[in-house]
Enzyme design. Structure first.
Site, mmCIF file in Angstrom:
data_model
loop_
_atom_site.group_PDB
_atom_site.id
_atom_site.type_symbol
_atom_site.label_atom_id
_atom_site.label_comp_id
_atom_site.label_asym_id
_atom_site.label_seq_id
_atom_site.Cartn_x
_atom_site.Cartn_y
_atom_site.Cartn_z
ATOM 1 N N ASP A 105 0.830 -1.204 0.000
ATOM 2 C CA ASP A 105 0.000 0.000 0.000
ATOM 3 C C ASP A 105 0.871 1.263 0.000
ATOM 4 O O ASP A 105 1.989 1.248 0.513
ATOM 5 C CB ASP A 105 -0.918 -0.023 1.236
ATOM 6 C CG ASP A 105 -2.118 0.883 1.056
ATOM 7 O OD1 ASP A 105 -2.378 1.338 -0.082
ATOM 8 O OD2 ASP A 105 -2.805 1.163 2.058
ATOM 9 N N GLY B 165 0.163 5.430 -4.344
ATOM 10 C CA GLY B 165 -0.440 6.717 -4.732
ATOM 11 C C GLY B 165 0.101 7.854 -3.881
ATOM 12 O O GLY B 165 0.464 8.923 -4.394
ATOM 13 N N TRP C 37 2.897 7.916 -2.222
ATOM 14 C CA TRP C 37 4.333 8.099 -2.539
ATOM 15 C C TRP C 37 4.482 9.039 -3.733
ATOM 16 O O TRP C 37 5.303 9.955 -3.725
ATOM 17 C CB TRP C 37 4.944 6.729 -2.846
ATOM 18 C CG TRP C 37 6.395 6.729 -3.212
ATOM 19 C CD1 TRP C 37 7.455 6.611 -2.356
ATOM 20 C CD2 TRP C 37 6.951 6.849 -4.537
ATOM 21 N NE1 TRP C 37 8.636 6.638 -3.065
ATOM 22 C CE2 TRP C 37 8.359 6.781 -4.403
ATOM 23 C CE3 TRP C 37 6.405 6.992 -5.813
ATOM 24 C CZ2 TRP C 37 9.217 6.846 -5.496
ATOM 25 C CZ3 TRP C 37 7.259 7.072 -6.909
ATOM 26 C CH2 TRP C 37 8.647 6.995 -6.732
ATOM 27 N N HIS D 183 2.857 3.363 -8.980
ATOM 28 C CA HIS D 183 2.699 1.934 -9.268
ATOM 29 C C HIS D 183 3.950 1.377 -9.958
ATOM 30 O O HIS D 183 4.368 0.258 -9.678
ATOM 31 C CB HIS D 183 1.449 1.695 -10.124
ATOM 32 C CG HIS D 183 0.171 2.059 -9.407
ATOM 33 N ND1 HIS D 183 -0.085 1.679 -8.113
ATOM 34 C CD2 HIS D 183 -0.913 2.779 -9.802
ATOM 35 C CE1 HIS D 183 -1.273 2.145 -7.744
ATOM 36 N NE2 HIS D 183 -1.786 2.821 -8.748
ATOM 37 N N GLU E 50 -11.934 -5.041 -5.051
ATOM 38 C CA GLU E 50 -12.494 -3.699 -4.850
ATOM 39 C C GLU E 50 -11.801 -2.649 -5.735
ATOM 40 O O GLU E 50 -12.340 -1.562 -5.960
ATOM 41 C CB GLU E 50 -12.363 -3.264 -3.374
ATOM 42 C CG GLU E 50 -13.262 -4.022 -2.395
ATOM 43 C CD GLU E 50 -12.816 -5.477 -2.154
ATOM 44 O OE1 GLU E 50 -11.596 -5.717 -2.096
ATOM 45 O OE2 GLU E 50 -13.690 -6.364 -2.055
ATOM 46 N N TRP F 274 -11.445 -2.406 -8.793
ATOM 47 C CA TRP F 274 -12.141 -2.046 -10.038
ATOM 48 C C TRP F 274 -12.873 -0.724 -9.883
ATOM 49 O O TRP F 274 -13.212 -0.072 -10.870
ATOM 50 C CB TRP F 274 -13.155 -3.126 -10.435
ATOM 51 C CG TRP F 274 -12.551 -4.458 -10.742
ATOM 52 C CD1 TRP F 274 -12.604 -5.564 -9.953
ATOM 53 C CD2 TRP F 274 -11.807 -4.831 -11.912
ATOM 54 N NE1 TRP F 274 -11.936 -6.605 -10.555
ATOM 55 C CE2 TRP F 274 -11.438 -6.186 -11.765
ATOM 56 C CE3 TRP F 274 -11.413 -4.162 -13.078
ATOM 57 C CZ2 TRP F 274 -10.696 -6.878 -12.721
ATOM 58 C CZ3 TRP F 274 -10.677 -4.854 -14.030
ATOM 59 C CH2 TRP F 274 -10.327 -6.191 -13.845
ATOM 60 N N ARG G 36 -11.733 1.984 -8.808
ATOM 61 C CA ARG G 36 -10.861 3.138 -9.057
ATOM 62 C C ARG G 36 -11.177 3.725 -10.442
ATOM 63 O O ARG G 36 -11.803 3.054 -11.270
ATOM 64 C CB ARG G 36 -9.402 2.697 -9.015
ATOM 65 C CG ARG G 36 -9.019 2.251 -7.629
ATOM 66 C CD ARG G 36 -7.549 2.005 -7.484
ATOM 67 N NE ARG G 36 -7.283 1.716 -6.082
ATOM 68 C CZ ARG G 36 -6.129 1.897 -5.475
ATOM 69 N NH1 ARG G 36 -5.094 2.355 -6.141
ATOM 70 N NH2 ARG G 36 -5.997 1.616 -4.204
ATOM 71 N N LEU H 264 11.808 -19.966 -5.203
ATOM 72 C CA LEU H 264 10.854 -19.066 -4.545
ATOM 73 C C LEU H 264 9.531 -19.132 -5.296
ATOM 74 O O LEU H 264 9.523 -19.168 -6.525
ATOM 75 C CB LEU H 264 11.391 -17.617 -4.610
ATOM 76 C CG LEU H 264 10.500 -16.527 -4.035
ATOM 77 C CD1 LEU H 264 10.633 -16.473 -2.509
ATOM 78 C CD2 LEU H 264 10.858 -15.156 -4.605
ATOM 79 N N ARG I 286 -4.974 -2.769 8.903
ATOM 80 C CA ARG I 286 -6.071 -3.681 8.559
ATOM 81 C C ARG I 286 -5.635 -4.624 7.448
ATOM 82 O O ARG I 286 -4.659 -4.376 6.742
ATOM 83 C CB ARG I 286 -7.331 -2.913 8.163
ATOM 84 C CG ARG I 286 -7.128 -1.928 7.052
ATOM 85 C CD ARG I 286 -8.448 -1.273 6.618
ATOM 86 N NE ARG I 286 -8.185 -0.191 5.689
ATOM 87 C CZ ARG I 286 -8.156 1.095 6.008
ATOM 88 N NH1 ARG I 286 -8.405 1.498 7.224
ATOM 89 N NH2 ARG I 286 -7.875 2.014 5.097
ATOM 90 N N GLU J 222 1.426 -13.475 11.823
ATOM 91 C CA GLU J 222 1.881 -12.282 12.526
ATOM 92 C C GLU J 222 1.744 -11.099 11.567
ATOM 93 O O GLU J 222 1.944 -11.253 10.355
ATOM 94 C CB GLU J 222 3.350 -12.432 12.951
ATOM 95 C CG GLU J 222 3.587 -13.552 13.935
ATOM 96 C CD GLU J 222 2.920 -13.303 15.287
ATOM 97 O OE1 GLU J 222 2.824 -12.126 15.707
ATOM 98 O OE2 GLU J 222 2.478 -14.284 15.921
HETATM 99 C C1 FPP Z 1 -1.714 0.175 -3.448
HETATM 100 O O1 FPP Z 1 -1.307 1.517 -3.466
HETATM 101 C C2 FPP Z 1 -1.196 -0.517 -4.598
HETATM 102 C C3 FPP Z 1 -1.939 -1.091 -5.585
HETATM 103 C C4 FPP Z 1 -3.409 -1.104 -5.628
HETATM 104 C C5 FPP Z 1 -1.300 -1.729 -6.712
HETATM 105 C C6 FPP Z 1 -0.103 -2.529 -6.338
HETATM 106 C C7 FPP Z 1 0.527 -2.993 -7.550
HETATM 107 C C8 FPP Z 1 1.843 -3.019 -7.762
HETATM 108 C C9 FPP Z 1 2.881 -2.592 -6.796
HETATM 109 C C10 FPP Z 1 2.291 -3.584 -9.013
HETATM 110 C C11 FPP Z 1 2.564 -5.019 -8.805
HETATM 111 C C12 FPP Z 1 3.113 -5.563 -10.010
HETATM 112 C C13 FPP Z 1 3.240 -6.870 -10.269
HETATM 113 C C14 FPP Z 1 3.877 -7.283 -11.514
HETATM 114 C C15 FPP Z 1 2.745 -7.911 -9.351
HETATM 115 P P1 FPP Z 1 -2.437 2.634 -3.554
HETATM 116 O O2 FPP Z 1 -2.627 2.979 -4.973
HETATM 117 O O3 FPP Z 1 -3.657 2.165 -2.842
HETATM 118 O O4 FPP Z 1 -1.739 3.780 -2.779
HETATM 119 P P2 FPP Z 1 -2.465 4.877 -1.869
HETATM 120 O O5 FPP Z 1 -3.092 4.147 -0.715
HETATM 121 O O6 FPP Z 1 -1.319 5.739 -1.425
HETATM 122 O O7 FPP Z 1 -3.435 5.604 -2.736
#
Ligand code: FPP
Length: 243
Positions: free
Chosen positions: A20, A23, A25, A37, A67, A69, A71, A131, A194, A207
């Site tokens: 998480d 966005g 960041w 992303h 959930e 979708w 966005r 892995l 959460r 954990e």
């Molecule tokens: C949450 O940050 C992140 C996501 C919904 C997308 C996570 C996806 C990736 C890191 C790409 C993964 C790639 C592969 C190939 C598996 P957010 O957008 O909810 O951030 P915010 O809470 O700050 O808005």
């Protein structure tokens, strides 16, 4: 490089990550969410690269929830494109590193071309054993439980299972993670305390470690911090003795 302060006997077999904060960041840096992303993909790559040094054998990463979708459609399509591109781009390196790629989620609802490239990547890496990288895509813990209940109802209806024989083991086998052990540790970045519908069944005794660090900044130091904290936890699984 191994970190001498992390004991290797406190092995984390299965690590879950709720990635998480992409966005936030990006916003903090005045960049579009898409840049967050993209940086998130690099953070996941870093984790995959160092996991073996800490005896981590399985990583389940929450990439897209049922959930998500909701966005804006531009962000959803960006994420789908990013996933497809990342798999194409990284597959050779994953193969070289001995990574077995898996996916959990309602995959049949994903765009067909993405689904085809996921299937190809899974087939290509199926024999790798260093892995397991298990990516949760269009995944929701409740949806997973609903699907498991449906499968069990089918088995009962077909006469393959009697109601008396429904136990935790049978339910666990119907979960999308069937065959994988439950996560020992779940790391959540971005500061929220959460699970957000992540591995609800499997997380019963996991954990939890929450860090305010946004996912794109998650690095080896953060991982070591989480592992050190994990080692101090006493996992009792509902019993009174330390095991
Ligand atoms: C949450 O940050 C992140 C996501 C919904 C997308 C996570 C996806 C990736 C890191 C790409 C993964 C790639 C592969 C190939 C598996 P957010 O957008 O909810 O951030 P915010 O809470 O700050 O808005």
């Amino acid at each position: 490089m191994n970190d001498p302060t992390v004991r290797f006997d406190a092995a984390i077999n299965h690590l879950g990550v709720i990635m998480d904060g992409n966005g936030r960041w990006a916003k903090q840096k005045g960049l579009p969410r898409s840049a967050g992303h993209q940086a998130g993909v690099q953070a996941l790559k870093r984790l995959v690269s160092v996991a073996g040094e800490y005896n981590i054998r399985i990583i389940t990463a929450f990439a897209f929830s049922t959930e998500n979708w909701q966005r804006p459609s531009s962000e959803v399509s960006f994420l789908m494109r990013l996933l497809a591109e990342t798999i194409t781009k990284e597959i050779d390196e994953l193969e070289e590193k001995g990574v077995h790629l898996r996916f959990i989620g309602r995959l049949q609802e994903l765009p067909e071309d993405l689904l085809r490239s996921l299937d190809r990547a899974v087939a290509r890496t199926a024999a790798n054993d260093k892995l397991v990288l298990n990516v949760a895509l269009n995944y929701g813990g409740r949806a997973e439980i609903v699907d498991a209940v449906r499968k069990i109802a089918d088995l009962v209806q077909e006469g393959q299972v009697s109601i008396d024989n429904i136990d935790e083991e049978l339910v666990a086998r119907q979960m999308m993670t069937g065959g994988l052990p439950d996560p020992d540790l779940i790391i959540r970045t971005g500061g929220e305390h959460r699970l957000s519908n992540f591995l609800l069944w499997q997380a019963a005794y996991s954990e939890l470690w929450v860090t305010p660090t946004y996912w794109p900044d998650f690095d080896r130091r953060e991982l070591v911090r989480a592992l050190l904290a994990y080692q101090l936890r006493k996992r009792r699984f509902g019993r009174i003795h330390e095991i």
